[in-house]
Design an enzyme around this catalytic site. Structure first.
Site, mmCIF file in Angstrom:
data_model
loop_
_atom_site.group_PDB
_atom_site.id
_atom_site.type_symbol
_atom_site.label_atom_id
_atom_site.label_comp_id
_atom_site.label_asym_id
_atom_site.label_seq_id
_atom_site.Cartn_x
_atom_site.Cartn_y
_atom_site.Cartn_z
ATOM 1 N N ASP A 146 -21.849 9.435 1.105
ATOM 2 C CA ASP A 146 -21.229 9.359 -0.225
ATOM 3 C C ASP A 146 -21.538 10.663 -0.964
ATOM 4 O OD1 ASP A 146 -20.323 6.984 -2.432
ATOM 5 O OD2 ASP A 146 -21.360 8.739 -3.256
ATOM 6 N N ASN A 172 -14.601 15.909 -10.904
ATOM 7 C CA ASN A 172 -13.361 15.548 -11.607
ATOM 8 C C ASN A 172 -13.462 15.866 -13.095
ATOM 9 O OD1 ASN A 172 -11.836 14.566 -9.475
ATOM 10 N ND2 ASN A 172 -12.715 12.515 -9.627
ATOM 11 N N HIS A 175 -8.849 16.279 -11.696
ATOM 12 C CA HIS A 175 -8.628 15.405 -10.551
ATOM 13 C C HIS A 175 -8.038 16.159 -9.349
ATOM 14 C CE1 HIS A 175 -7.580 11.563 -8.594
ATOM 15 N NE2 HIS A 175 -8.563 11.096 -9.349
ATOM 16 N N GLU A 211 -14.851 8.454 -2.552
ATOM 17 C CA GLU A 211 -15.584 9.659 -2.129
ATOM 18 C C GLU A 211 -16.696 9.241 -1.168
ATOM 19 O OE1 GLU A 211 -17.640 7.619 -4.272
ATOM 20 O OE2 GLU A 211 -18.812 9.445 -4.628
#
Ligand code: GH3
Ligand code: MG
Length: 332
Positions: free
Chosen positions: A184, A192, A197, A227
């Site tokens: 992760d 972001n 984004h 993610e």
């Protein structure tokens, strides 16, 4: 194999020398590449080869195997690419035509044939092959879409679950260990928030590339969630699984991501679980174990690897030296 345009290969199987030469001259004039044989046995041999012609003009009456027998053998194959068969025959009565078509011929032409009629029939054969090629391509594109993530082209969530189930079964059958690594990205939300984004999407694509190039050719890399990535590694004991996780971690940590907006350091945290040998392991328990390990990696500072406790064989992974020396991961 080129179906469209000049240069398309056509197989001619004809034992009569005059008809053979006439056919060859015509086909060459119309831009086809001709593969010529004198009997059915030779024709069958050619049609079984790699990159065999996809369109065949077969004389009905030939020694060895006749055109009808070749046709039947061609149609019995399941996996091979479709061959369009034009049967050339001196027989022209209705029963013969029915026999020819039932043997799997796509079309037939009665000798003596008219050159322009042959030309038109070859064109319609080509059209059928083109349509079939388009269908195969569409089916392949659909299959790819259903199993792959649009943004990164990695395996998608559903596909990796299927793969994990399959590989786990195989691992158990062959008594091999199976590794899963859940990775992760650390503080990805800040990417972001800081760069937008679209930049975040570009980062995810780059991450996918780096992770993919860090695994062995028979490992599977998937985008498990936003993610979050899942790697399924067949035949992978705890030592190899940790090596793999280390390579994955380094692939991000060692080189910041280049964006038009600037250079962005990025790290990930990883949870590793190894299973397959104990019959109690199933996809759920392995994923839960990897997820719990990942949670620990996050809780103990990020940019690090944790091995799932239940599957631990070699004891707790010592802290990764570079992780301890580095500042907290994230956007500087
Ligand atoms: P942590 O280190 O705890 O994992 O922090 P984090 O910021 O990575 O985790 P969090 O769950 O808070 O945020 C995940 C972010 O990932 C939020 C979400 O907008 C972003 N994300 C998920 N999918 C996509 C995507 O397809 N594109 C982009 N650009 N961002 C995505
Ligand atoms: Mg995250």
């Amino acid at each position: 194999m080129e179906i469209d345009g000049p240069g398309m290969q056509i197989l001619i199987a004809e034992d009569d020398v005059i008809t053979r030469r006439t056919l060859e001259a015509l086909l060459v004039k119309w831009g086809y590449a001709v593969v010529m044989v004198r009997d059915g046995v030779e024709a069958w041999k050619i049609l079984q080869g790699d990159a065999a012609p996809r369109l065949a003009i077969l004389d009905w009456m030939m020694s060895g195997l006749d055109g009808l027998q070749v046709c039947r053998q061609v149609r019995q194959r399941v996996e091979a690419p479709y061959v369009y068969v034009l049967l050339l025959t001196a027989k022209g009565n209705q029963e013969d035509v029915i026999n020819g078509l039932e043997a799997g011929a796509d079309d037939y032409l009665t000798k003596p044939f008219h050159a322009l009629e042959l030309k038109a029939r070859l064109r319609s054969g080509r059209r059928i092959l083109e349509l079939q090629q388009q269908l195969i391509a569409a089916r392949e594109a659909f299959r790819l879409q259903a199993t792959h993530d649009l943004l990164t082209s990695l395996w998608n969530h559903a596909a990796i679950l299927d793969i994990l189930g399959r590989e786990l079964e195989r691992a158990r059958r062959e008594s091999n260990p199976l590794g899963v690594v859940m990775a992760d990205l650390d503080h990805f939300k800040e990417v972001n928030d800081t760069y937008g984004h679209l930049a975040g999407d570009a980062v995810l694509r780059e991450v996918a590339k780096r992770l993919s190039s860090s695994v062995r050719s028979y490992d599977y890399v998937a985008r498990y969630g936003g993610e979050e990535f899942l790697i399924v590694a067949p035949n992978c004991d705890p030592t190899s699984a940790l090596d793999l996780a280390q390579r994955l971690r380094s692939s991000l940590d060692q080189k910041p991501i280049d964006l038009p907006e600037g250079v962005l350091p990025l790290t990930c945290s990883l949870g590793v679980a190894v299973g397959g040998l104990a019959s109690k392991d199933n996809s759920d328990s392995m994923l839960r174990a990897a997820d719990a390990a990942l949670y620990r990696a996050k809780a103990s500072g990020r940019n690090r690897i944790e091995l799932a406790a239940a599957e631990m064989v070699m004891g707790k992974l010592p802290p990764i030296p570079s992780a301890a020396q580095r500042p907290a991961a994230g956007i500087p």
